[in-house]
Design an enzyme around this catalytic site. Structure first.
Site, short mmCIF file in Angstrom:
data_model
loop_
_atom_site.label_atom_id
_atom_site.label_comp_id
_atom_site.label_asym_id
_atom_site.label_seq_id
_atom_site.Cartn_x
_atom_site.Cartn_y
_atom_site.Cartn_z
N PRO A 3 0.83 -1.22 0.00
CG PRO A 3 -0.63 -1.50 1.77
CD PRO A 3 0.65 -2.01 1.20
CD GLU A 4 3.43 2.66 -4.07
OE1 GLU A 4 3.52 3.77 -4.59
OE2 GLU A 4 3.80 1.60 -4.63
#
Ligand code: ZN
Length: 278
Positions: A2-3
């Site tokens: 996840p960014e």
């Protein structure tokens, strides 16, 4: 992993359902995920506290509490946060749960983490995490001039620099690859080799790919899910990220994969020029 867009999606989904609610219990199935305070104190201090706000800084998820403290989660490689009814009948057992945070409205937050690298901290001062992070790329303060100044003394490949959380917060492998494609920049270019026009292009590209990622609720290649369990849609909109073996949709050149500082990096060798010339 996840960014920024994935974490922002989680925050947006959680906000209306958990803000104002109170933690009633916490169960840890992988106590090593707690960085601070000591595990026992973490489990004693959190219940009873109400969530005044859910926020994001970089890739950190922040639950601001009415006491002034903050529960800070980091999903690392494979973490996701699922929100569901407690003891929901008919719900399938969820694998890889490392923690369950129970709320006073019958909901519970499940921290699911296949590789168990995600973390949780209960901080008396959340500014502790800000010290580890560069500027937020979508904030108005992150101007072209700020980007130019920060690139000036960096000789490392631009791909590695964009993924450095102290350089700019929230960008990782996928969105760095996409931003470089959109800017027409080779990922191995030294960060201090850019012209004024190229920096402008890169600045615009960074913001565009992040905004698009948020609009598409993030990208699901393996573990990332929204709190309701849904996948994101951004994986279908990427030009190069994770598209090794496929062809560029702009010029039909096969997309290449190289490793830059141990990060798998995807790019189009035609659209993204050379690693040396500016
Ligand atoms: Zn191309």
């Amino acid at each position: 992993m996840p960014e920024l867009p994935e974490v922002e999606t989680i925050v947006n989904d959680l906000r209306p359902r958990v803000e104002g609610r109170r933690f009633t219990a916490v169960s840890l199935f992988w106590p090593r995920m707690v960085l601070e305070p000591p595990v026992e104190e973490f489990c004693n201090r959190l219940p009873g506290q109400a969530i005044s706000e859910v926020a994001r800084r970089g890739k950190y998820l922040i639950f601001r509490l009415d006491s002034g403290e903050a529960l800070v989660l980091h999903l690392r490689m494979t973490g996701s946060l699922l929100l569901r009814e407690r003891n929901a009948s008919g719900s399938e057992p969820v694998k890889y749960i490392t923690a369950i945070f129970t709320l006073d409205n019958g909901l519970e937050l499940l921290f699911r983490d296949r590789r168990k690298l995600g973390t949780a901290s209960l901080l008396t001062d959340e500014r502790e995490i800000a010290r580890k992070l560069g500027p937020e790329p979508l904030n108005p303060g992150f101007t072209t001039a700020v980007l130019r100044e920060r690139l000036r003394n960096r000789k490392a490949p631009i791909k590695a620099v964009l993924c450095d959380q102290k350089f700019v917060a929230g960008i990782g492998n996928m969105y760095a690859d996409e931003a470089l494609f959109r800017a027409g920049v080779h990922p191995l270019r030294p960060a201090n080799s850019f012209s004024g026009d190229e920096i402008k292009r890169l600045h615009r590209a960074i913001r565009e790919v992040l905004r698009k990622g948020i609009a598409n609720s993030g990208a699901t290649f393996s573990d990332y899910r929204r709190p309701g369990g849904e996948r994101g849609n951004q994986q279908n909109a990427f030009y190069v990220a994770h598209r090794g073996g496929q062809t560029c949709c702009v010029c039909a050149t096969p997309i290449e994969r190289i490793s830059i500082r141990n990060r798998g990096t995807y790019f189009c060798p035609t659209c993204q020029g050379s690693a040396t010339c500016s």
